[in-house]
Design a protein around this motif. Structure first.
Motif, PDB file in Angstrom:
ATOM      1  N   THR A   1       4.582  -4.640  17.104  1.00 45.66           N
ATOM      2  CA  THR A   1       5.911  -4.238  17.822  1.00 45.66           C
ATOM      3  C   THR A   1       6.648  -3.106  17.167  1.00 45.66           C
ATOM      4  O   THR A   1       6.340  -3.009  15.805  1.00 45.66           O
ATOM      5  CB  THR A   1       6.828  -5.660  17.909  1.00 45.66           C
ATOM      6  OG1 THR A   1       7.045  -5.787  16.614  1.00 45.66           O
ATOM      7  CG2 THR A   1       6.236  -6.977  18.405  1.00 45.66           C
ATOM      8  N   ASP A   2       7.328  -2.529  18.040  1.00 50.24           N
ATOM      9  CA  ASP A   2       8.067  -1.112  17.576  1.00 50.24           C
ATOM     10  C   ASP A   2       9.425  -1.258  17.939  1.00 50.24           C
ATOM     11  O   ASP A   2       9.578  -1.056  19.060  1.00 50.24           O
ATOM     12  CB  ASP A   2       7.287  -0.124  18.197  1.00 50.24           C
ATOM     13  CG  ASP A   2       7.458   1.107  17.561  1.00 50.24           C
ATOM     14  OD1 ASP A   2       8.610   1.523  17.480  1.00 50.24           O
ATOM     15  OD2 ASP A   2       6.635   1.991  17.082  1.00 50.24           O
ATOM     16  N   THR A   3      10.200  -1.394  17.037  1.00 50.55           N
ATOM     17  CA  THR A   3      11.781  -1.155  17.251  1.00 50.55           C
ATOM     18  C   THR A   3      12.260   0.239  16.733  1.00 50.55           C
ATOM     19  O   THR A   3      13.347   0.545  17.577  1.00 50.55           O
ATOM     20  CB  THR A   3      12.509  -2.630  16.515  1.00 50.55           C
ATOM     21  OG1 THR A   3      11.731  -3.871  16.650  1.00 50.55           O
ATOM     22  CG2 THR A   3      13.937  -2.563  16.750  1.00 50.55           C
ATOM     23  N   GLY A   4      11.685   0.634  15.553  1.00 49.43           N
ATOM     24  CA  GLY A   4      12.334   2.173  15.124  1.00 49.43           C
ATOM     25  C   GLY A   4      11.183   2.505  14.645  1.00 49.43           C
ATOM     26  O   GLY A   4      11.388   3.703  13.993  1.00 49.43           O
ATOM     27  N   GLY A   5       9.814   2.205  14.907  1.00 48.88           N
ATOM     28  CA  GLY A   5       8.674   2.846  14.381  1.00 48.88           C
ATOM     29  C   GLY A   5       7.566   1.906  13.965  1.00 48.88           C
ATOM     30  O   GLY A   5       6.454   2.464  13.313  1.00 48.88           O
ATOM     31  N   SER A   6       7.749   0.644  14.139  1.00 50.59           N
ATOM     32  CA  SER A   6       6.841  -0.358  13.323  1.00 50.59           C
ATOM     33  C   SER A   6       5.278  -0.330  13.808  1.00 50.59           C
ATOM     34  O   SER A   6       4.709  -1.019  13.064  1.00 50.59           O
ATOM     35  CB  SER A   6       7.737  -1.707  13.681  1.00 50.59           C
ATOM     36  OG  SER A   6       8.720  -1.865  12.650  1.00 50.59           O
ATOM     37  N   ILE A   7       5.204   0.284  14.852  1.00 49.90           N
ATOM     38  CA  ILE A   7       3.905   0.394  15.304  1.00 49.90           C
ATOM     39  C   ILE A   7       3.237   1.764  14.858  1.00 49.90           C
ATOM     40  O   ILE A   7       2.097   1.796  14.287  1.00 49.90           O
ATOM     41  CB  ILE A   7       3.770   0.414  16.959  1.00 49.90           C
ATOM     42  CG1 ILE A   7       3.813  -1.096  17.296  1.00 49.90           C
ATOM     43  CG2 ILE A   7       2.198   0.636  17.182  1.00 49.90           C
ATOM     44  CD1 ILE A   7       3.698  -1.309  18.645  1.00 49.90           C
ATOM     45  N   ARG A   8       3.953   2.754  14.954  1.00 50.83           N
ATOM     46  CA  ARG A   8       3.743   4.145  14.950  1.00 50.83           C
ATOM     47  C   ARG A   8       3.568   4.595  13.269  1.00 50.83           C
ATOM     48  O   ARG A   8       2.648   5.243  13.090  1.00 50.83           O
ATOM     49  CB  ARG A   8       4.563   5.127  15.579  1.00 50.83           C
ATOM     50  CG  ARG A   8       4.452   5.222  17.235  1.00 50.83           C
ATOM     51  CD  ARG A   8       5.454   5.617  18.134  1.00 50.83           C
ATOM     52  NE  ARG A   8       6.634   4.988  17.909  1.00 50.83           N
ATOM     53  CZ  ARG A   8       7.947   5.407  18.113  1.00 50.83           C
ATOM     54  NH1 ARG A   8       8.110   6.489  18.397  1.00 50.83           N
ATOM     55  NH2 ARG A   8       8.865   4.291  17.900  1.00 50.83           N
ATOM     56  N   GLN A   9       4.664   4.146  12.699  1.00 49.69           N
ATOM     57  CA  GLN A   9       4.515   4.663  11.138  1.00 49.69           C
ATOM     58  C   GLN A   9       3.601   4.074  10.369  1.00 49.69           C
ATOM     59  O   GLN A   9       2.833   4.708   9.724  1.00 49.69           O
ATOM     60  CB  GLN A   9       6.037   4.435  10.775  1.00 49.69           C
ATOM     61  CG  GLN A   9       6.197   4.636   9.008  1.00 49.69           C
ATOM     62  CD  GLN A   9       6.033   3.501   8.352  1.00 49.69           C
ATOM     63  OE1 GLN A   9       5.760   2.575   8.691  1.00 49.69           O
ATOM     64  NE2 GLN A   9       6.386   3.846   7.029  1.00 49.69           N
ATOM     65  N   PRO A  10       3.278   2.641  10.757  1.00 51.73           N
ATOM     66  CA  PRO A  10       1.886   2.126   9.985  1.00 51.73           C
ATOM     67  C   PRO A  10       0.660   2.972  10.390  1.00 51.73           C
ATOM     68  O   PRO A  10      -0.158   3.078   9.807  1.00 51.73           O
ATOM     69  CB  PRO A  10       2.051   0.726  10.353  1.00 51.73           C
ATOM     70  CG  PRO A  10       3.522   0.435  10.856  1.00 51.73           C
ATOM     71  CD  PRO A  10       4.110   1.479  11.213  1.00 51.73           C
ATOM     72  N   GLY A  11       0.778   3.035  11.749  1.00 55.01           N
ATOM     73  CA  GLY A  11      -0.415   3.790  12.369  1.00 55.01           C
ATOM     74  C   GLY A  11      -0.671   5.212  11.551  1.00 55.01           C
ATOM     75  O   GLY A  11      -1.738   5.470  10.977  1.00 55.01           O
ATOM     76  N   ALA A  12       0.318   5.925  11.309  1.00 49.30           N
ATOM     77  CA  ALA A  12       0.459   7.090  10.674  1.00 49.30           C
ATOM     78  C   ALA A  12      -0.181   7.041   9.147  1.00 49.30           C
ATOM     79  O   ALA A  12      -0.940   7.789   8.944  1.00 49.30           O
ATOM     80  CB  ALA A  12       1.631   7.731  10.437  1.00 49.30           C
ATOM     81  N   VAL A  13       0.154   6.044   8.616  1.00 45.80           N
ATOM     82  CA  VAL A  13      -0.073   6.000   7.000  1.00 45.80           C
ATOM     83  C   VAL A  13      -1.415   5.074   6.661  1.00 45.80           C
ATOM     84  O   VAL A  13      -1.751   5.301   5.537  1.00 45.80           O
ATOM     85  CB  VAL A  13       1.164   5.289   6.131  1.00 45.80           C
ATOM     86  CG1 VAL A  13       2.328   6.187   6.284  1.00 45.80           C
ATOM     87  CG2 VAL A  13       1.189   3.741   6.537  1.00 45.80           C
ATOM     88  N   THR A  14      -1.979   4.557   8.057  1.00 49.79           N
ATOM     89  CA  THR A  14      -3.196   3.961   7.646  1.00 49.79           C
ATOM     90  C   THR A  14      -4.348   4.707   8.348  1.00 49.79           C
ATOM     91  O   THR A  14      -5.652   4.152   8.363  1.00 49.79           O
ATOM     92  CB  THR A  14      -3.195   2.494   8.306  1.00 49.79           C
ATOM     93  OG1 THR A  14      -2.748   2.433   9.624  1.00 49.79           O
ATOM     94  CG2 THR A  14      -2.299   1.510   7.219  1.00 49.79           C
ATOM     95  N   GLY A  15      -3.908   5.787   8.975  1.00 43.64           N
ATOM     96  CA  GLY A  15      -5.004   6.471   9.870  1.00 43.64           C
ATOM     97  C   GLY A  15      -5.569   6.102  11.285  1.00 43.64           C
ATOM     98  O   GLY A  15      -6.723   5.775  11.317  1.00 43.64           O
ATOM     99  N   THR A  16      -4.618   4.967  11.852  1.00 47.18           N
ATOM    100  CA  THR A  16      -4.960   4.338  12.812  1.00 47.18           C
ATOM    101  C   THR A  16      -3.948   4.708  14.081  1.00 47.18           C
ATOM    102  O   THR A  16      -3.240   5.670  13.757  1.00 47.18           O
ATOM    103  CB  THR A  16      -4.835   2.998  12.857  1.00 47.18           C
ATOM    104  OG1 THR A  16      -3.592   2.614  12.239  1.00 47.18           O
ATOM    105  CG2 THR A  16      -5.663   2.387  11.701  1.00 47.18           C
ATOM    106  N   VAL A  17      -4.296   4.573  15.374  1.00 44.49           N
ATOM    107  CA  VAL A  17      -3.598   4.826  16.381  1.00 44.49           C
ATOM    108  C   VAL A  17      -2.669   3.615  16.720  1.00 44.49           C
ATOM    109  O   VAL A  17      -2.834   2.576  16.854  1.00 44.49           O
ATOM    110  CB  VAL A  17      -4.393   5.088  17.656  1.00 44.49           C
ATOM    111  CG1 VAL A  17      -3.721   5.375  18.821  1.00 44.49           C
ATOM    112  CG2 VAL A  17      -5.645   6.083  17.374  1.00 44.49           C
ATOM    113  N   GLY A  18      -1.494   4.102  17.055  1.00 48.13           N
ATOM    114  CA  GLY A  18      -0.386   3.037  17.401  1.00 48.13           C
ATOM    115  C   GLY A  18       0.334   3.528  18.647  1.00 48.13           C
ATOM    116  O   GLY A  18       0.636   4.849  18.664  1.00 48.13           O
TER     117      GLY A  18
END
Lengths: 499, 504
Positions: A174-191
């Motif tokens: 779930t992404d309220t302010g980046g909670s999908i995309r920022q973890p994606g960025a720092v783990t090398g995954t797609v969000g």
């Protein structure tokens, strides 16, 4: 390590459909991987072994009978523990919901079940999705598979780490302010954070209702598109859900071409405050896109600088109200203080014991921002900023088909590094928040490494144009993987401590 | 009476010194099939916590969905109160912690009500009409119901624990708020009762609420303040909560006027607060202090999209509205030619609808009134029923009256016929036959009885012959007695006069 865990969801789907592999062996391979690495990663709060295997064996049986099935039937998935699931606990990463079982399924979970996708378990998160590092989970932090001393991002660090560590091919976040995309960025995954209203929120435990959105967490852009098509589309249980059909997202991901696409570089989301390595990978990505025929232009969104401030008024305001229901009366934790406690004292003691510091901080912030005499100055002003951000996007999208920026200003920081500095922690979301404020969709794709740690590249598209994200995202993914000679995650080190 | 009882001034003295200002918040529970924001049944009296979904319990992750029928009912109420209907309005969250409120906020309309700026004419018993301005009618959800256990009073004070039933949580409510009502003077208590009665009648007539006050379908909060005669500025008000019968509304307003007057007259000040009405002592006691700065941290409900109305929808709903009760009364009174007093009695006796049906069946309005206000009302009273509940149908009255008009029975016999019909002995004609109630129309038999009566009272016969026609009654009486009432008194009188050779 079993080969099956290294396959993408699309590859698994193909092999399952052709019956080259069985759903049971697929699920078992992932369960084995979880058993192997999760003691080190702590991505899962609950592993759903029996049910996942049961669903997998049903899939195998039905396939053997020649029944028509969803392409992803038998492909396992992990679900962020903010999303309610019947038959498994849902904690939201909080002590206040410890042991609680939902009597109903979230709409997205129902859709996973309809597609016969085995649910591997529930993934860790910052308590009530409040955080950027997963360190605010009441059940201990999740660790980044690239470096176990570092954070996997947040709040959806569990989903991102599970996918990055090959514990699951797919996950929901779930992404309220980046909670999908920022973890994606720092783990090398797609969000992917879909357009607000594109995926039903029914059953996603609310943090900030006007900002929250459920979305896919995967290792490839195509996998995100496939999952997005499963979970997206109108839901009568969610009044804010769009009535549009979900769209041809898989087709867009397969049509990975940026030739002639106008890509707007957001002037305000780069430079100062962005790590050198992050900026370097970002610039390289722009070069690749140009070479591939994209029309890369610069756009200005002058009001984005107010986004973080406005977000930290609107989000806590809504959260303070959404979290009022956790009072010990109907469900979850109940703490009864000594003496002859009144209901007020029971509620107070329950909330004092059940909520962590970050949650309390945001409840207090929000309660204050909404209070009489301050509402106009805080909540009211923040809503005006929201309108201005919307206008910035409108103007930018007259110049560009999609916008681009680094997903997060830095790579993964060390556990504990920002725990005592909430403002520094909040800055992680500076590039992801504008999309939530305006309801537009965003995707983070791996952009390479900086000092051995993943960097994310974010695309943003106009509302309801999620397909553009998949087209641009898949194109960049292909361009970069050609330069790397394979997926970025192939470069990830073997997880330390795993024999 | 408890020690809490306040000093009060006599109503008359209060009225000499002060002008009352009233204001009402009436909550109307809608009778939709499901709740305001969930698919749970909206039903009264079921086993606690059975009419609930995860939404009504405020479980984690749930979202509300607006009930379209509830919106339509609210628009109808707005139209019936001559309100403007908002083209676009939203819900807000009213945040406060209380265990009967599952989310610890109430989803309610705040700054954008669905209906606003209306008015309603209230007619008092003597025909005086007051126009009451309606500020707004807004949609919201009801709370659950707390039952306090272990104490002697059933109140929260002294209770050992409380039980909560969420069946009522989420039931759709429309709150109707008046503007301040000035100028009612000594009629204030009467107006208060008439206003609430009118709202109840309107929502019942619209079919949007069961409107049963004893079940809490219509609940009234009555605001009262006083200002010294001649002063413009309003005084401090109190809000007496949940006054849930028409009689109690009248009494509560009267009591608060008297109480305020005593406080103000003694140089004291009124505390702005809620008050609780006690039916047993017919008095109020202090509730919680209430100030305009109560902080509910309202903000727009982000889980709901705005309600958008358009002209076509509103006009369709308007076309579905039944005739307003007041207009209908005016029309019926004119059609029937009743005097104001006659009509008021009909309304108060609750037989207006029955008379309308009876007239529609072909009975003259005056005759219909005679039946419903007379014999039927009398029998209803004895049976402790409403007249309409006796089972008298318009067809029955048509048949009874037909028997009278054709001379088959007379008025007196018709009462017996009615008794027979209500006792289940059959139709009026069948009862007449079975009980042998038909009037004696055989002149031969009547003349025999007349001769007998004249012979028995020769002095009376002489008086009649002498021109004293009023003495005929005594002979008629004798004949009726002889025929056990089964004679047409008019015919008897005519035959007596003919027999005695006197011109009638």
């Amino acid at each position: 390590m079993s080969d099956l865990t290294r396959l993408s969801a699309a590859q698994l789907a193909e092999k399952l459909t052709s019956r080259e592999i069985s759903a049971v062996e697929t699920v078992q391979a992932h369960l084995d991987r979880i058993g192997e690495v999760d003691p080190a990663i702590n991505a899962f709060l609950h592993v759903n072994t029996d049910e996942a295997l049961r669903v997998a064996s049903e899939v195998d049986k039905e396939r053997s009978l020649g029944d028509a099935m969803h392409p992803l039937a038998g492909v396992p998935i992990a679900v962020k523990d903010l999303i309610v699931t019947k038959g498994q606990p849902t904690t939201a990463g909080s002590k206040i919901l410890e042991g609680w079982h939902s009597p109903y399924d979230a709409t997205v979970v129902r859709r996973l079940r309809d597609a016969k996708m085995p649910i591997l378990g529930k993934t860790n998160l910052d308590e009530f999705a409040m955080g950027s590092s997963t360190e605010h989970s009441a059940y201990g932090p999740t660790r980044n598979p690239w470096d176990l001393e570092r954070i996997p991002g947040g709040s959806g660090g569990g989903s991102a780490a599970a996918v990055a560590a090959f514990e699951a091919p797919l996950a929901l976040g779930t992404d309220t302010g980046g909670s999908i995309r920022q973890p994606g960025a720092v783990t090398g995954t797609v969000g992917v954070k879909p357009t607000y209203g594109g995926v039903s929120r029914y059953g996603a435990i609310a943090m900030a209702s006007s900002l929250d959105q459920i979305g896919p967490v995967t290792r490839t852009v195509l996998d995100s598109a496939m999952l997005h098509e499963v979970i997206g589309g109108h839901d009568p249980h969610d009044s804010t859900s769009l009535t549009d059909p979900v769209g041809a997202l898989v087709e867009a991901a397969r049509n990975a071409d940026v030739k002639g696409m106008r890509i707007g570089v957001i002037k305000e989301l780069q430079g100062e405050g962005y790590q050198e390595g992050v900026q370097a990978r970002f610039n390289e990505a722009l070069d690749l896109l140009r070479q591939a025929g994209a029309d890369v232009v610069e756009v200005s969104c002058p009001n984005f600088k107010y986004a973080l401030g406005a977000y930290y008024l609107i989000m806590p305001s809504e959260a303070s109200s959404n979290l009022a229901k956790y009072d010990g009366v109907r469900f979850g934790l109940r703490v009864v203080p000594d003496g002859a406690p009144t209901i007020e004292r029971v509620m107070g003691a329950t909330r004092a014991a059940g909520f962590g510091d970050e949650v309390k901080r945001r409840i207090i912030l929000g309660t204050y921002a909404l209070s009489a005499g301050y509402y106009d100055a805080y909540y009211g002003s923040a809503q005006k900023v929201r309108t201005l951000i919307q206008r910035d996007f409108d103007a930018a999208f007259t110049q560009a088909d999609v916008l681009i920026s680094p997903t997060a200003p830095t790579t993964a920081f060390k556990l504990g590094e920002k725990l005592d500095d909430p403002l520094a922690m909040y800055l992680n979301d500076v590039a992801t928040i504008p999309a939530n404020m305006a309801g537009v969709p965003g995707i983070s794709v791996p952009g390479g490494l900086s000092d051995g740690l993943p960097v994310g590249i974010q695309f943003l598209a106009p509302a309801r144009q999620d397909a553009r994200l998949y087209r641009a995202g898949a194109a960049l993914e292909t361009l970069l993987e050609n330069t790397w000679g394979g997926p970025l995650l192939a470069q990830a080190p073997e997880i330390a401590g795993v024999k | 009476m408890t020690a809490e009882t306040a000093e009060i001034l006599s109503f008359e003295e209060a009225m000499e010194k002060f002008d009352p200002v009233l204001g009402f918040e009436v909550h109307v529970e809608l009778n939709t099939r499901t709740k305001m924001f969930s698919s749970a049944p909206n039903a009264f009296g079921d086993t606690p916590n059975t009419n609930v979904t995860p939404v009504d319990l405020g479980l984690p992750g749930v979202l509300p969905v607006i009930n379209r029928v509830a919106v339509e009912s609210s628009i109808k109420i707005g139209l019936a109160l001559n309100c403007k209907i908002a083209e676009r309005c939203h819900f807000a969250r009213k945040n406060y912690f209380y265990p009967d409120t599952p989310k610890n906020f109430q989803t309610s309309q705040y700054d954008e009500p669905i209906a606003y700026d209306g008015s309603i004419d209230i007619e008092l018993a003597d025909g005086t009409v007051f126009t009451i301005e309606i500020e707004r009618a807004h949609m919201e959800e009801d709370a659950g119901k707390l039952t306090h256990m272990g104490g002697s009073t059933g109140r929260i004070q002294g209770a050992e624990f409380s039980l909560v039933d969420y069946n009522r949580a989420g039931v759709p409510l429309v709150e109707i708020v008046t503007k301040p009502i000035v100028g009612a003077g000594e009629r204030a208590p009467e107006l208060a009762k008439a206003y609430v009665a009118a709202i109840r009648e309107i929502v019942k007539n619209l079919g949007v609420s069961d409107a049963r006050m004893e079940r809490g379908n219509v609940r009234c909060d009555a605001n009262v303040s006083l200002k010294p005669k001649g002063q413009e500025k309003f005084g401090t008000r109190t809000e007496t909560k949940n006054v849930n019968s028409l009689r109690a509304v009248e009494h509560a307003v009267r009591y608060e006027i008297q109480r305020h007057a005593a406080v103000l007259d003694a140089g004291g000040t009124i505390t702005q607060e809620t008050r609780h009405w006690h039916e047993d002592t017919r008095s109020t006691t202090a509730g919680r202090p209430k100030s305009d700065a109560d902080d509910y941290r309202y903000f727009p409900e982000p889980d709901l999209v705005p309600v958008v109305t358009d002209d076509a929808w509103i006009e369709k709903l308007r076309s579905e509205l039944p005739e307003p009760p007041a207009a209908r009364r005016k029309r019926l009174q004119a059609d029937w030619g009743y005097s104001d007093a006659e009509f008021r009695d009909v309304v108060n006796a609750g037989v207006m609808d029955s008379i309308e049906e009876t007239v529609a069946a072909g009975v003259k309005p005056a005759t219909a009134r005679k039946w419903w206000m007379g014999e039927i009302s009398r029998r209803a009273k004895v049976a402790d029923l409403e007249p309409a509940e006796l089972g008298v149908t318009p067809a029955l009255i048509v048949e009874l009256q037909g028997l009278i008009d054709s001379g088959k029975i007379n008025d007196k016999l018709s009462r017996e016929v009615l008794d027979g019909v209500l006792a289940g002995e059959g139709t009026p004609t069948e009862v007449v036959a079975q009980r042998g109630l038909e009037v004696v129309s055989d002149d031969g038999a009547l003349l025999e009885a007349i001769d007998g009566a004249l012979a028995a009272q020769p002095d009376v016969a002489d008086k009649i012959r002498g021109g004293k026609l009023q003495a005929v009654g005594a002979i008629v009486g004798g004949v009726m007695k002889a025929t056990r009432g089964q004679a047409d008194a008019g015919r008897v009188r005519q035959l007596i006069l003919e027999r005695l050779g006197v011109e009638g």
